[in-house]
Design a protein around this motif. Structure first.
Motif: not given
Length: 102
Positions: A40-46, A57-63, A83-89, A93-96
């Motif tokens: 979570n710490i490593l991916l969030l904000g990449i 990457i703006t949100d990690i909804s599920n790890i 299995v990591v599910k994240a949202s990015w902007t 566009s905004v996608c998953t």
């Protein structure tokens, strides 16, 4: 099957100096909770930027998954499945984003 005191000395069953119990040579640790926090710490904000634009990457909804570590003969061995599910902007566009490791 080898018997006490019989056969080649290299393979003789018995007590030998400097030999430890091989069944106690390794240990397992469950590092799932720690590694979920680390992912979570490593991916969030990449943020990735290129000629086509940029995204973050703006949100990690599920790890979901598990991780463990093993020490065998002085070497660390890692096992993980995530299995990591994240949202990015992005600029347009905004996608998953889904990351699956095995």
């Amino acid at each position: 099957m080898a018997k006490w005191g019989e056969g080649d000395q290299r393979w003789t069953v018995g007590k030998r100096a400097g030999v430890t119990n091989v069944n106690n040579c390794c240990w397992w640790r469950d590092v799932t909770s720690w590694s979920q926090d680390a992912v979570n710490i490593l991916l969030l904000g990449i943020r990735v930027e290129g000629e086509e634009g940029s995204c973050e990457i703006t949100d990690i909804s599920n790890i979901d998954g598990e991780a463990s570590i093993n020490n065998r003969k002085g070497k660390l061995i890692y096992f993980y499945k995530w299995v990591v599910k994240a949202s990015w902007t992005g600029e347009s566009s905004v996608c998953t984003l889904n990351i699956i490791t095995e």
